[in-house]
Enzyme design. Structure first.
Site, PDB file in Angstrom:
ATOM      1  N   GLN A  54      27.353  31.166  41.544  1.00 31.55           N
ATOM      2  CA  GLN A  54      27.397  30.882  42.977  1.00 31.55           C
ATOM      3  C   GLN A  54      26.573  29.626  43.248  1.00 31.55           C
ATOM      4  OE1 GLN A  54      25.157  32.873  46.282  1.00 31.55           O
ATOM      5  NE2 GLN A  54      27.163  33.745  46.758  1.00 31.55           N
ATOM      6  N   TYR A 104      23.891  29.717  55.626  1.00 34.73           N
ATOM      7  CA  TYR A 104      23.509  28.517  54.891  1.00 34.73           C
ATOM      8  C   TYR A 104      24.435  27.372  55.315  1.00 34.73           C
ATOM      9  CZ  TYR A 104      20.431  31.343  51.922  1.00 34.73           C
ATOM     10  OH  TYR A 104      19.433  32.163  51.457  1.00 34.73           O
ATOM     11  N   ARG A 145      32.581  32.565  49.068  1.00 31.99           N
ATOM     12  CA  ARG A 145      31.949  33.640  49.843  1.00 31.99           C
ATOM     13  C   ARG A 145      31.855  33.198  51.291  1.00 31.99           C
ATOM     14  NH1 ARG A 145      26.609  37.461  48.572  1.00 31.99           N
ATOM     15  NH2 ARG A 145      27.944  39.306  48.686  1.00 31.99           N
ATOM     16  N   GLY A 162      25.635  46.091  45.143  1.00 26.89           N
ATOM     17  CA  GLY A 162      24.459  45.259  44.952  1.00 26.89           C
ATOM     18  C   GLY A 162      23.168  46.026  44.783  1.00 26.89           C
ATOM     19  N   ARG A 163      22.648  46.566  45.874  1.00 25.98           N
ATOM     20  CA  ARG A 163      21.315  47.179  45.839  1.00 25.98           C
ATOM     21  C   ARG A 163      21.208  48.357  44.876  1.00 25.98           C
ATOM     22  NH1 ARG A 163      18.230  44.613  49.428  1.00 25.98           N
ATOM     23  NH2 ARG A 163      19.291  43.541  51.155  1.00 25.98           N
TER      24      ARG A 163
END
Length: 329
Positions: free
Chosen positions: A100, A173, A221, A314-315
């Site tokens: 990424q 971002y 993404r 993910g987590r």
């Protein structure tokens, strides 16, 4: 687990199953370099051999786009050697891996980068209560330089052996700042209409596709919806996704925009599922759904009912590296 365990193709790349370990910042790098600690982390996360695709944490494409002190760099040719160590260990353990790549925009800080903070527009704003540094509006020359930075970083990722590259336009971002009308107040060809706000994305995709070839997988993404007045909505996300597919994107990875990682209106497993369902219904490329998913049964349900093609966990894996081995039986 009859759906999560099915193989899938991204462009011409075979992925053995639909489980994705999404990009999660580790803050293990020093001065942007890959070190033993970072390699060991990815070795541990991929050791089970049960993850189809790992997308490594966001790497900055240029120094002015560095998001945090201990972020990984893909901005220098010298980074390739270290990045290839991460790729090698993940491949050894049997998973595919994408890099990424990202520019932080006005999430960067001069005290970290030593550079001016740039964004789509000159503005100072709070993002979910976090005050960001006042930014300078990027010129056309700045935009052209940014496009080349993404191209160069994609070439480095390919040289390091990554199976594909993911362009980061989420979590507010830089590219997400261009996409969102909350932060894009430009009056030139890069601002105003949705078509103008995603122009920079399309130019990056075109340039990267030319540099990397038609068969090299490109993902994006997208912080699809802002969930706040004046921000992007579901219609914008669908139109943008269709444009990205047409431009050459092979995989869409849907996440948050202004609300960063979350959907403020849902806490259920797969809390972006209404967005991914709508996008998947309008594109022919695979779509990743990430967001609070911790159950294999839920993952199977979401794939079976066409909410997504791949599921990011993910987590749970971040907290417990044995999650894939324990659950993917």
């Amino acid at each position: 687990m009859k759906y999560l365990d099915k193989s899938i193709k991204i462009n011409k790349l075979d992925i053995k199953n639909r489980l994705v370990f999404p990009p999660m910042a580790t803050s293990k790098s020093i001065d942007g370099w890959v070190n033993d600690d970072l390699v060991s982390y990815y070795d541990e996360k991929s050791k089970s051999g049960k993850i189809g695709l790992i997308i490594t944490e966001h790497a900055y494409v240029s120094m002015d786009g560095k998001a945090s002190e201990n972020q990984v760099s893909i901005s220098r040719d010298e980074d390739v050697e270290g990045l290839s160590r991460i790729v090698d260990v993940i491949h050894k353990n049997g998973s595919r891996v994408f890099a990424q790549i990202n520019h932080a925009g006005n999430a960067a800080k001069t005290e970290i980068t030593g550079c001016d903070v740039v964004s789509a527009s000159a503005l100072e704003m709070d993002v979910r209560g976090t005050k960001r540094q006042a930014s300078i509006e990027m010129t056309k020359e700045d935009i052209d330089k940014l496009i080349q930075s993404f191209v160069d970083s994609g070439i480095r990722a390919k040289s390091a052996g990554y199976d594909g590259v993911e362009i980061h336009s989420a979590h507010f971002y830089l590219l997400n700042q261009f996409y969102s009308p909350l932060s894009n107040k430009r009056s030139d060809e890069y601002g105003g209409s949705l078509e103008n706000r995603i122009r920079i994305h399309l130019e990056i995709i075109k340039a990267m596709r030319q540099a990397l070839g038609q068969d090299y997988p490109l993902a994006l993404r997208l912080g699809a919806c802002d969930y706040t007045d004046g921000g992007n909505n579901l219609e914008d996300a669908i139109r943008a996704s269709k444009a990205f597919e047409e431009a050459g994107i092979d995989l869409l990875d849907i996440s948050g925009g202004y609300y960063i990682f979350n959907n403020p209106y849902s806490t259920e497993e797969g809390y972006f599922k209404d967005v991914t369902y709508a996008i998947k219904s309008n594109v022919s490329i695979p779509v990743i759904l990430t967001g609070g998913i911790h159950s294999v049964d839920t993952a199977d349900y979401l794939i079976e009912n066409k909410y997504a093609d791949m599921i990011g966990v993910g987590r749970p894996i971040f907290k417990d590296s044995s999650w894939p081995e324990t659950n993917m039986k």
